[in-house]
Design a protein around this motif. Structure first.
Motif, PDB file in Angstrom:
ATOM      1  N   THR A   1       0.446   4.356   0.584  1.00  0.00           N
ATOM      2  CA  THR A   1       0.303   5.272   1.715  1.00  0.00           C
ATOM      3  C   THR A   1       1.075   4.744   2.923  1.00  0.00           C
ATOM      4  OG1 THR A   1      -1.862   5.894   0.894  1.00  0.00           O
ATOM      5  CG2 THR A   1      -1.364   6.466   3.173  1.00  0.00           C
TER       6      THR A   1
ATOM      7  N   ASN B   1       0.857  -1.182   0.000  1.00  0.00           N
ATOM      8  CA  ASN B   1       0.000   0.000   0.000  1.00  0.00           C
ATOM      9  C   ASN B   1       0.900   1.241   0.000  1.00  0.00           C
ATOM     10  OD1 ASN B   1      -1.365   2.284   1.046  1.00  0.00           O
ATOM     11  ND2 ASN B   1      -2.977   0.964   1.843  1.00  0.00           N
TER      12      ASN B   1
ATOM     13  N   ARG C   1      15.706  15.974  -4.172  1.00  0.00           N
ATOM     14  CA  ARG C   1      15.095  17.043  -3.369  1.00  0.00           C
ATOM     15  C   ARG C   1      14.264  17.985  -4.250  1.00  0.00           C
ATOM     16  NH1 ARG C   1      16.650  17.285   2.006  1.00  0.00           N
ATOM     17  NH2 ARG C   1      14.802  18.595   2.069  1.00  0.00           N
TER      18      ARG C   1
ATOM     19  N   VAL D   1      -0.157  12.749  -8.447  1.00  0.00           N
ATOM     20  CA  VAL D   1      -0.460  14.016  -9.142  1.00  0.00           C
ATOM     21  C   VAL D   1      -1.093  13.723 -10.496  1.00  0.00           C
ATOM     22  CG1 VAL D   1       0.618  15.999 -10.286  1.00  0.00           C
ATOM     23  CG2 VAL D   1       1.315  15.380  -7.980  1.00  0.00           C
TER      24      VAL D   1
ATOM     25  N   ASP E   1      12.926  17.250  -7.153  1.00  0.00           N
ATOM     26  CA  ASP E   1      11.776  16.482  -7.644  1.00  0.00           C
ATOM     27  C   ASP E   1      10.697  16.397  -6.554  1.00  0.00           C
ATOM     28  OD1 ASP E   1      10.294  14.983  -9.423  1.00  0.00           O
ATOM     29  OD2 ASP E   1      11.248  13.082  -8.884  1.00  0.00           O
ATOM     30  N   GLN E   2      11.135  16.172  -5.330  1.00  0.00           N
ATOM     31  CA  GLN E   2      10.180  16.100  -4.209  1.00  0.00           C
ATOM     32  C   GLN E   2       9.440  17.432  -4.059  1.00  0.00           C
ATOM     33  OE1 GLN E   2      11.980  15.451  -0.388  1.00  0.00           O
ATOM     34  NE2 GLN E   2      10.032  15.445   0.692  1.00  0.00           N
TER      35      GLN E   2
ATOM     36  N   MET F   1      13.962   7.911  -1.205  1.00  0.00           N
ATOM     37  CA  MET F   1      13.502   9.265  -1.534  1.00  0.00           C
ATOM     38  C   MET F   1      12.935   9.318  -2.952  1.00  0.00           C
ATOM     39  SD  MET F   1      16.667  11.402   0.121  1.00  0.00           S
ATOM     40  CE  MET F   1      16.083  13.070  -0.007  1.00  0.00           C
TER      41      MET F   1
ATOM     42  N   ILE G   1      -9.015  19.657  -5.562  1.00  0.00           N
ATOM     43  CA  ILE G   1      -8.846  18.315  -6.130  1.00  0.00           C
ATOM     44  C   ILE G   1      -7.930  17.530  -5.200  1.00  0.00           C
ATOM     45  CG2 ILE G   1      -8.070  16.984  -8.138  1.00  0.00           C
ATOM     46  CD1 ILE G   1      -8.336  19.752  -9.667  1.00  0.00           C
ATOM     47  N   GLY G   2      -8.522  16.636  -4.446  1.00  0.00           N
ATOM     48  CA  GLY G   2      -7.734  15.851  -3.507  1.00  0.00           C
ATOM     49  C   GLY G   2      -8.050  14.396  -3.648  1.00  0.00           C
ATOM     50  N   ARG G   3      -7.371  13.604  -2.843  1.00  0.00           N
ATOM     51  CA  ARG G   3      -7.605  12.164  -2.888  1.00  0.00           C
ATOM     52  C   ARG G   3      -8.808  11.818  -2.034  1.00  0.00           C
ATOM     53  NH1 ARG G   3      -3.495   8.964  -0.554  1.00  0.00           N
ATOM     54  NH2 ARG G   3      -4.082   7.251  -1.887  1.00  0.00           N
TER      55      ARG G   3
ATOM     56  N   ALA H   1       2.931  20.504  -6.769  1.00  0.00           N
ATOM     57  CA  ALA H   1       1.826  20.125  -7.666  1.00  0.00           C
ATOM     58  C   ALA H   1       0.632  19.606  -6.871  1.00  0.00           C
ATOM     59  CB  ALA H   1       2.308  19.074  -8.654  1.00  0.00           C
ATOM     60  N   LEU H   2       0.913  18.797  -5.838  1.00  0.00           N
ATOM     61  CA  LEU H   2      -0.173  18.271  -4.997  1.00  0.00           C
ATOM     62  C   LEU H   2      -0.881  19.393  -4.254  1.00  0.00           C
ATOM     63  CD1 LEU H   2       1.278  14.981  -3.440  1.00  0.00           C
ATOM     64  CD2 LEU H   2      -0.768  15.170  -4.854  1.00  0.00           C
TER      65      LEU H   2
ATOM     66  N   ASN I   1       9.096  10.115  -4.313  1.00  0.00           N
ATOM     67  CA  ASN I   1       8.787  11.093  -5.357  1.00  0.00           C
ATOM     68  C   ASN I   1       7.953  10.476  -6.472  1.00  0.00           C
ATOM     69  OD1 ASN I   1      10.337  12.819  -3.901  1.00  0.00           O
ATOM     70  ND2 ASN I   1      12.072  12.828  -5.294  1.00  0.00           N
TER      71      ASN I   1
ATOM     72  N   ARG J   1      -8.188  12.684 -13.191  1.00  0.00           N
ATOM     73  CA  ARG J   1      -9.531  12.611 -12.600  1.00  0.00           C
ATOM     74  C   ARG J   1     -10.233  13.963 -12.733  1.00  0.00           C
ATOM     75  NH1 ARG J   1      -9.535  11.019  -6.552  1.00  0.00           N
ATOM     76  NH2 ARG J   1      -8.512   9.172  -7.343  1.00  0.00           N
TER      77      ARG J   1
ATOM     78  N   LEU K   1      -4.647  12.445 -10.122  1.00  0.00           N
ATOM     79  CA  LEU K   1      -5.572  13.516  -9.715  1.00  0.00           C
ATOM     80  C   LEU K   1      -5.880  14.451 -10.878  1.00  0.00           C
ATOM     81  CD1 LEU K   1      -4.197  14.406  -6.155  1.00  0.00           C
ATOM     82  CD2 LEU K   1      -6.391  13.335  -6.705  1.00  0.00           C
ATOM     83  N   ARG K   2      -4.839  14.771 -11.663  1.00  0.00           N
ATOM     84  CA  ARG K   2      -5.046  15.646 -12.831  1.00  0.00           C
ATOM     85  C   ARG K   2      -5.975  14.980 -13.838  1.00  0.00           C
ATOM     86  NH1 ARG K   2       1.114  17.829 -13.345  1.00  0.00           N
ATOM     87  NH2 ARG K   2       0.870  19.656 -12.017  1.00  0.00           N
TER      88      ARG K   2
ATOM     89  N   LEU L   1       4.395  10.083  -5.418  1.00  0.00           N
ATOM     90  CA  LEU L   1       3.723  11.397  -5.455  1.00  0.00           C
ATOM     91  C   LEU L   1       3.436  11.822  -6.889  1.00  0.00           C
ATOM     92  CD1 LEU L   1       5.640  13.389  -2.670  1.00  0.00           C
ATOM     93  CD2 LEU L   1       3.464  12.183  -2.485  1.00  0.00           C
TER      94      LEU L   1
ATOM     95  N   GLU M   1      -1.079  22.560  -5.221  1.00  0.00           N
ATOM     96  CA  GLU M   1      -1.874  23.323  -6.185  1.00  0.00           C
ATOM     97  C   GLU M   1      -3.208  22.630  -6.463  1.00  0.00           C
ATOM     98  OE1 GLU M   1       1.935  25.278  -8.544  1.00  0.00           O
ATOM     99  OE2 GLU M   1       0.596  23.900  -9.621  1.00  0.00           O
ATOM    100  N   LEU M   2      -3.134  21.304  -6.582  1.00  0.00           N
ATOM    101  CA  LEU M   2      -4.361  20.534  -6.823  1.00  0.00           C
ATOM    102  C   LEU M   2      -5.300  20.626  -5.615  1.00  0.00           C
ATOM    103  CD1 LEU M   2      -2.750  17.423  -8.548  1.00  0.00           C
ATOM    104  CD2 LEU M   2      -4.516  18.863  -9.574  1.00  0.00           C
TER     105      LEU M   2
ATOM    106  N   ARG N   1      -7.120  23.778  -5.472  1.00  0.00           N
ATOM    107  CA  ARG N   1      -8.232  23.825  -6.441  1.00  0.00           C
ATOM    108  C   ARG N   1      -9.358  22.876  -6.031  1.00  0.00           C
ATOM    109  NH1 ARG N   1      -5.123  22.243 -11.619  1.00  0.00           N
ATOM    110  NH2 ARG N   1      -7.217  21.797 -12.362  1.00  0.00           N
TER     111      ARG N   1
ATOM    112  N   ASP O   1      -6.666   3.439   3.776  1.00  0.00           N
ATOM    113  CA  ASP O   1      -5.809   4.572   4.117  1.00  0.00           C
ATOM    114  C   ASP O   1      -6.117   5.100   5.511  1.00  0.00           C
ATOM    115  OD1 ASP O   1      -4.669   4.351   1.744  1.00  0.00           O
ATOM    116  OD2 ASP O   1      -5.488   6.185   0.867  1.00  0.00           O
TER     117      ASP O   1
ATOM    118  N   GLN P   1       6.843  17.804  -6.850  1.00  0.00           N
ATOM    119  CA  GLN P   1       5.637  16.959  -6.679  1.00  0.00           C
ATOM    120  C   GLN P   1       4.755  17.494  -5.550  1.00  0.00           C
ATOM    121  OE1 GLN P   1       5.165  15.062  -9.142  1.00  0.00           O
ATOM    122  NE2 GLN P   1       7.280  15.371  -9.798  1.00  0.00           N
TER     123      GLN P   1
END
Lengths: 255, 58
Positions: free
Chosen positions: A10, A8, B29, A231, B31-32, A220, B47-49, B38-39, A224, A237, A234-235, A227, B41-42, B45, B55, B35
């Motif tokens: 998460t 999972n 770092r 992203v 890249d993290q 790490m 837009i979440g999970r 971007a999350l 990434n 969707r 979500l985009r 994530l 920003e979503l 707006r 979970d 991401q």
């Protein structure tokens, strides 16, 4: 909690959050000890002089570039056979790290070769097979970037990774199968290491440091990648909700 | 500490390795940060999970 529960994403992210600071701290400490041993405790070689200190980074980098590819091959099996949700994430995240370690092994080997062999490069079996490994890493990274759908890209990359794994025994045994300028194995031998313990211990400590570094960066990078897929999902969707009737988002392992 | 007549090769090896490792760290770092941005920003707006049962238990 079973190991498979970390499939999972998460839960995996929470595990990374807990483990990463400890692993990073340990990595820094082991590197400090390894560099101290390598520069201030290990003696100079009676033939190579101080250039033997290049060994403390060249050999671990060479080991790690092969270990990294082995992990990618196992992950590829996980992708193709068991369809483990994190297997593809692991393989994709490991490729740039493997490429970096291979680059380090090639460059330090070249810089060690010039004063010892009189040349930076020779097309012998060991050097050429490691160069092929480097090209394999770059090819796999390109393949993942070429395809939009990470699931399809993951499957294609997994097949290519497993085919490329044939290069690993060639690298390992190249110095035995062919007459090479590169020396034969001096640590992992059936009759034990041929290096004196005063140099072997610093080498082992540096190898542990490099291994820890690999796992720190790999965790790490995996975080990434999870994530990034989140992203993307979500985009897609959001786009699907904004324009009903268009194709729905592909199910992602990070979802 | 005397690195002998080939000091340049030894120093170059370690410096190039250090640059490569620092490059790897910078890559992960940056890249993290990208991401997470971007999350965020979503999320801004709306837009979440959707939280799944699995979970919420974890």
């Amino acid at each position: 909690m079973a190991f498979w529960d970390y499939a999972n994403p998460t839960r995996f992210l929470k595990l990374v959050e807990t483990v990463l600071p400890w692993l990073t701290g340990l990595c820094v400490i082991v590197f400090a000890v390894g560099l101290y041993l390598g520069f201030f405790v290990a003696p100079e070689d009676y033939q190579q002089g101080a250039t033997v200190r290049i060994m403390f980074i060249h050999v671990p980098a060479a080991w790690l570039c092969m270990m990294c590819y082995s992990i990618m091959a196992l992950s590829s099996l996980g992708t193709l056979v068991w369809k483990h949700p994190l297997a593809d994430v692991s393989a994709k995240s490991a490729a740039p790290i493997g490429a970096a370690f291979t680059f380090m092994a090639l460059v330090t080997g070249s810089l060690w070769g010039k004063p010892m062999w009189g040349t930076y490069w020779v097309w012998d079996a060991r050097l050429t097979s490691v160069l092929v490994l480097f090209i394999m890493y770059l090819g796999l990274m390109t393949l993942w970037r070429t395809m939009d759908d990470p699931i399809k890209a993951g499957k294609a990359a997994a097949v290519l990774t497993l085919v490329g794994a044939l290069n690993l025994p060639i690298i390992k045994f190249s110095v035995d199968w062919w007459n090479t300028l590169h020396q034969p194995a001096s640590v992992m031998r059936m009759d034990g290491p041929s290096i004196d313990s005063s140099m072997l211990w610093p080498l082992f400590v540096m190898a542990i440091a490099f291994t820890l570094l690999f796992f720190v960066i790999h965790l790490m990078a995996m975080r990434n990648e999870i994530l990034r897929r989140r992203v993307r999902a979500l985009r897609m969707r959001a786009a699907s909700a904004a324009h009903p009737g268009t194709a729905a988002a592909t199910a992602q392992p990070a979802e | 500490m005397d690195l002998g007549p080939h000091a340049g090769f030894i120093i170059a090896s370690y410096v190039l390795c250090a640059i490569t490792v620092l490059g790897l760290i910078a890559w992960v770092r940056l890249d993290q940060a990208a991401q997470e941005r971007a999350l965020k920003e979503l999320a801004d707006r709306g837009i979440g999970r959707a939280r799944t049962g699995q979970d919420s238990k974890s």
